[in-house]
Write a protein that holds these residues in place. Structure first.
Motif, PDB file in Angstrom:
ATOM      1  N   ARG A 116      64.463  15.847 124.736  1.00 45.77           N
ATOM      2  CA  ARG A 116      65.677  15.402 124.061  1.00 45.77           C
ATOM      3  C   ARG A 116      65.388  14.876 122.649  1.00 45.77           C
ATOM      4  O   ARG A 116      64.401  14.191 122.425  1.00 45.77           O
ATOM      5  CB  ARG A 116      66.356  14.296 124.875  1.00 45.77           C
ATOM      6  N   THR A 117      66.262  15.205 121.729  1.00 43.31           N
ATOM      7  CA  THR A 117      66.128  14.715 120.363  1.00 43.31           C
ATOM      8  C   THR A 117      66.267  13.191 120.329  1.00 43.31           C
ATOM      9  O   THR A 117      67.139  12.626 120.994  1.00 43.31           O
ATOM     10  CB  THR A 117      67.170  15.349 119.436  1.00 43.31           C
ATOM     11  N   PRO A 118      65.441  12.503 119.536  1.00 43.11           N
ATOM     12  CA  PRO A 118      65.552  11.045 119.455  1.00 43.11           C
ATOM     13  C   PRO A 118      66.641  10.573 118.505  1.00 43.11           C
ATOM     14  O   PRO A 118      67.039   9.413 118.556  1.00 43.11           O
ATOM     15  CB  PRO A 118      64.172  10.624 118.934  1.00 43.11           C
ATOM     16  N   ASP A 119      67.121  11.468 117.636  1.00 41.62           N
ATOM     17  CA  ASP A 119      68.048  11.035 116.586  1.00 41.62           C
ATOM     18  C   ASP A 119      69.312  11.888 116.451  1.00 41.62           C
ATOM     19  O   ASP A 119      70.119  11.670 115.555  1.00 41.62           O
ATOM     20  CB  ASP A 119      67.328  11.003 115.230  1.00 41.62           C
ATOM     21  N   GLY A 120      69.482  12.854 117.326  1.00 39.56           N
ATOM     22  CA  GLY A 120      70.662  13.702 117.261  1.00 39.56           C
ATOM     23  C   GLY A 120      70.464  14.971 116.461  1.00 39.56           C
ATOM     24  O   GLY A 120      71.281  15.897 116.544  1.00 39.56           O
ATOM     25  N   ASP A 121      69.389  15.036 115.669  1.00 39.57           N
ATOM     26  CA  ASP A 121      69.109  16.234 114.877  1.00 39.57           C
ATOM     27  C   ASP A 121      68.356  17.259 115.723  1.00 39.57           C
ATOM     28  O   ASP A 121      67.630  16.900 116.658  1.00 39.57           O
ATOM     29  CB  ASP A 121      68.268  15.887 113.648  1.00 39.57           C
ATOM     30  N   LEU A 122      68.515  18.542 115.374  1.00 38.98           N
ATOM     31  CA  LEU A 122      67.760  19.579 116.056  1.00 38.98           C
ATOM     32  C   LEU A 122      66.276  19.412 115.767  1.00 38.98           C
ATOM     33  O   LEU A 122      65.885  19.117 114.636  1.00 38.98           O
ATOM     34  CB  LEU A 122      68.231  20.962 115.596  1.00 38.98           C
ATOM     35  N   GLN A 123      65.458  19.613 116.784  1.00 36.50           N
ATOM     36  CA  GLN A 123      64.013  19.457 116.660  1.00 36.50           C
ATOM     37  C   GLN A 123      63.333  20.837 116.603  1.00 36.50           C
ATOM     38  O   GLN A 123      63.926  21.852 116.967  1.00 36.50           O
ATOM     39  CB  GLN A 123      63.475  18.672 117.860  1.00 36.50           C
ATOM     40  N   PRO A 124      62.079  20.894 116.143  1.00 37.76           N
ATOM     41  CA  PRO A 124      61.371  22.180 116.086  1.00 37.76           C
ATOM     42  C   PRO A 124      61.236  22.822 117.460  1.00 37.76           C
ATOM     43  O   PRO A 124      61.093  22.136 118.469  1.00 37.76           O
ATOM     44  CB  PRO A 124      60.000  21.800 115.515  1.00 37.76           C
ATOM     45  N   ALA A 125      61.262  24.139 117.477  1.00 36.01           N
ATOM     46  CA  ALA A 125      61.121  24.872 118.731  1.00 36.01           C
ATOM     47  C   ALA A 125      59.678  24.838 119.226  1.00 36.01           C
ATOM     48  O   ALA A 125      58.742  24.874 118.434  1.00 36.01           O
ATOM     49  CB  ALA A 125      61.570  26.319 118.533  1.00 36.01           C
ATOM     50  N   GLN A 126      59.520  24.782 120.535  1.00 33.11           N
ATOM     51  CA  GLN A 126      58.221  24.885 121.185  1.00 33.11           C
ATOM     52  C   GLN A 126      58.050  26.314 121.711  1.00 33.11           C
ATOM     53  O   GLN A 126      59.031  27.027 121.918  1.00 33.11           O
ATOM     54  CB  GLN A 126      58.119  23.876 122.325  1.00 33.11           C
ATOM     55  N   PRO A 127      56.821  26.771 121.957  1.00 30.04           N
ATOM     56  CA  PRO A 127      56.607  28.178 122.319  1.00 30.04           C
ATOM     57  C   PRO A 127      56.988  28.565 123.737  1.00 30.04           C
ATOM     58  O   PRO A 127      56.985  29.751 124.074  1.00 30.04           O
ATOM     59  CB  PRO A 127      55.099  28.369 122.091  1.00 30.04           C
ATOM     60  N   GLY A 128      57.333  27.599 124.588  1.00 31.14           N
ATOM     61  CA  GLY A 128      57.598  27.904 125.997  1.00 31.14           C
ATOM     62  C   GLY A 128      58.645  28.971 126.228  1.00 31.14           C
ATOM     63  O   GLY A 128      58.438  29.920 127.002  1.00 31.14           O
ATOM     64  N   ILE A 129      59.790  28.852 125.560  1.00 34.74           N
ATOM     65  CA  ILE A 129      60.844  29.839 125.779  1.00 34.74           C
ATOM     66  C   ILE A 129      60.411  31.205 125.270  1.00 34.74           C
ATOM     67  O   ILE A 129      60.767  32.241 125.837  1.00 34.74           O
ATOM     68  CB  ILE A 129      62.176  29.398 125.134  1.00 34.74           C
ATOM     69  N   GLY A 130      59.601  31.218 124.199  1.00 32.99           N
ATOM     70  CA  GLY A 130      59.092  32.487 123.687  1.00 32.99           C
ATOM     71  C   GLY A 130      58.229  33.201 124.709  1.00 32.99           C
ATOM     72  O   GLY A 130      58.282  34.427 124.845  1.00 32.99           O
ATOM     73  N   LEU A 131      57.418  32.431 125.446  1.00 30.33           N
ATOM     74  CA  LEU A 131      56.590  33.005 126.504  1.00 30.33           C
ATOM     75  C   LEU A 131      57.454  33.638 127.583  1.00 30.33           C
ATOM     76  O   LEU A 131      57.196  34.771 128.023  1.00 30.33           O
ATOM     77  CB  LEU A 131      55.703  31.920 127.104  1.00 30.33           C
ATOM     78  N   VAL A 132      58.491  32.929 128.031  1.00 35.38           N
ATOM     79  CA  VAL A 132      59.369  33.446 129.085  1.00 35.38           C
ATOM     80  C   VAL A 132      60.064  34.721 128.613  1.00 35.38           C
ATOM     81  O   VAL A 132      60.177  35.702 129.361  1.00 35.38           O
ATOM     82  CB  VAL A 132      60.397  32.379 129.517  1.00 35.38           C
ATOM     83  N   ILE A 133      60.531  34.724 127.372  1.00 35.86           N
ATOM     84  CA  ILE A 133      61.188  35.915 126.830  1.00 35.86           C
ATOM     85  C   ILE A 133      60.208  37.085 126.767  1.00 35.86           C
ATOM     86  O   ILE A 133      60.542  38.216 127.141  1.00 35.86           O
ATOM     87  CB  ILE A 133      61.759  35.615 125.429  1.00 35.86           C
ATOM     88  N   ALA A 134      58.991  36.813 126.297  1.00 34.86           N
ATOM     89  CA  ALA A 134      57.997  37.875 126.160  1.00 34.86           C
ATOM     90  C   ALA A 134      57.644  38.495 127.510  1.00 34.86           C
ATOM     91  O   ALA A 134      57.398  39.705 127.601  1.00 34.86           O
ATOM     92  CB  ALA A 134      56.746  37.322 125.490  1.00 34.86           C
ATOM     93  N   LYS A 135      57.607  37.683 128.555  1.00 31.01           N
ATOM     94  CA  LYS A 135      57.207  38.166 129.872  1.00 31.01           C
ATOM     95  C   LYS A 135      58.347  38.812 130.656  1.00 31.01           C
ATOM     96  O   LYS A 135      58.111  39.485 131.662  1.00 31.01           O
ATOM     97  CB  LYS A 135      56.617  37.025 130.697  1.00 31.01           C
ATOM     98  N   THR A 136      59.583  38.605 130.220  1.00 29.98           N
ATOM     99  CA  THR A 136      60.736  39.134 130.963  1.00 29.98           C
ATOM    100  C   THR A 136      61.585  40.114 130.158  1.00 29.98           C
ATOM    101  O   THR A 136      62.269  40.957 130.736  1.00 29.98           O
ATOM    102  CB  THR A 136      61.649  37.996 131.430  1.00 29.98           C
ATOM    103  N   LEU A 137      61.585  39.960 128.829  1.00 30.90           N
ATOM    104  CA  LEU A 137      62.481  40.724 127.942  1.00 30.90           C
ATOM    105  C   LEU A 137      63.939  40.570 128.370  1.00 30.90           C
ATOM    106  O   LEU A 137      64.762  41.473 128.173  1.00 30.90           O
ATOM    107  CB  LEU A 137      62.091  42.200 127.892  1.00 30.90           C
ATOM    108  N   ALA A 138      64.244  39.425 128.976  1.00 30.84           N
ATOM    109  CA  ALA A 138      65.620  39.157 129.383  1.00 30.84           C
ATOM    110  C   ALA A 138      66.470  38.812 128.166  1.00 30.84           C
ATOM    111  O   ALA A 138      65.971  38.247 127.190  1.00 30.84           O
ATOM    112  CB  ALA A 138      65.656  37.993 130.375  1.00 30.84           C
ATOM    113  N   PRO A 139      67.755  39.144 128.196  1.00 34.13           N
ATOM    114  CA  PRO A 139      68.621  38.738 127.092  1.00 34.13           C
ATOM    115  C   PRO A 139      68.733  37.222 127.024  1.00 34.13           C
ATOM    116  O   PRO A 139      68.662  36.541 128.056  1.00 34.13           O
ATOM    117  CB  PRO A 139      69.971  39.388 127.440  1.00 34.13           C
ATOM    118  N   VAL A 140      68.903  36.716 125.822  1.00 31.17           N
ATOM    119  CA  VAL A 140      68.986  35.273 125.594  1.00 31.17           C
ATOM    120  C   VAL A 140      70.365  34.941 125.042  1.00 31.17           C
ATOM    121  O   VAL A 140      70.812  35.544 124.061  1.00 31.17           O
ATOM    122  CB  VAL A 140      67.909  34.802 124.600  1.00 31.17           C
TER     123      VAL A 140
END
Length: 202
Positions: A116-140
């Motif tokens: 969760r963001t500490p201040d309400g602003d969007l935070q940098p993306a982490q690679p986890g979702i990229g891994l899931v997308i790469a391994k499934t090629l599921a639509p996002v």
């Protein structure tokens, strides 16, 4: 949708619609058949159930392992599709579970920021979702939640009755060429998804 999920779904739906005037924008963009990854910003404990009630079919959630120790709710979480994550180490088992579920045709919500963001602003993306997308090629399906930070931010001790709105973006499709490159590719994919989330407005 099992019995526990069904009860939680309708209680949450009532709760957010009555007390937070929950509004779903562009529901026509929502994919709900086959394996789908929902990607949203993360500002509040409210975000997972808000996304859940924005969908008509059951979805799976990643949540930190310590939540399962909560009194009353802790033992129920696994019954409502919560997949525990050990945030004290790189927990690949949770991501492997998500990948398996998506390949089997299930739907999951992943927050690219990780926590969760500490201040309400969007935070940098982490690679986890990229891994899931790469391994499934599921639509996002990118989603942006407005108002949950105002209603129940990270360090708040009480809830405010702020209006919550979910804006659903158009699905993103990835190809094999998009996901080539290992960890660098995972990060690049995650950042693309985060940009799509950031571009969603009220």
């Amino acid at each position: 949708m099992n019995g526990w999920y069904f009860i939680g779904y309708w209680l949450s739906r009532f709760f957010f619609r009555v007390f937070f005037r929950l509004k779903i924008v562009n529901r026509k963009n929502l994919l709900e058949d086959g394996g789908v990854i929902y990607a949203a910003n993360h500002a509040s404990y409210f975000d997972p159930p808000v996304i859940a009630v924005s969908c008509r079919k059951a979805i799976f959630f990643l949540a930190r392992k310590s939540l399962l120790k909560w009194p009353v709710l802790g033992p129920i979480f696994p019954k409502i599709n919560v997949i525990p994550v050990d945030q004290e180490r790189a927990d690949m088992s949770a991501l492997k579970t998500v990948i398996k579920l998506v390949r089997e045709g299930q739907r999951t919500i992943i927050f690219p920021e990780g926590s969760r963001t500490p201040d309400g602003d969007l935070q940098p993306a982490q690679p986890g979702i990229g891994l899931v997308i790469a391994k499934t090629l599921a639509p996002v399906v990118p989603m942006r939640i407005f108002g949950s930070y105002e209603a129940f931010p990270r360090h708040a001790k009480r809830v405010k009755l702020a209006k919550i709105t979910v804006v659903i973006g158009k699905p993103i499709y990835f190809t094999e060429a998009d996901v080539t490159g290992g960890r660098d590719a995972y990060q690049r994919i995650s950042e693309r998804v985060m940009r799509e989330i950031a571009n969603l407005t009220l």
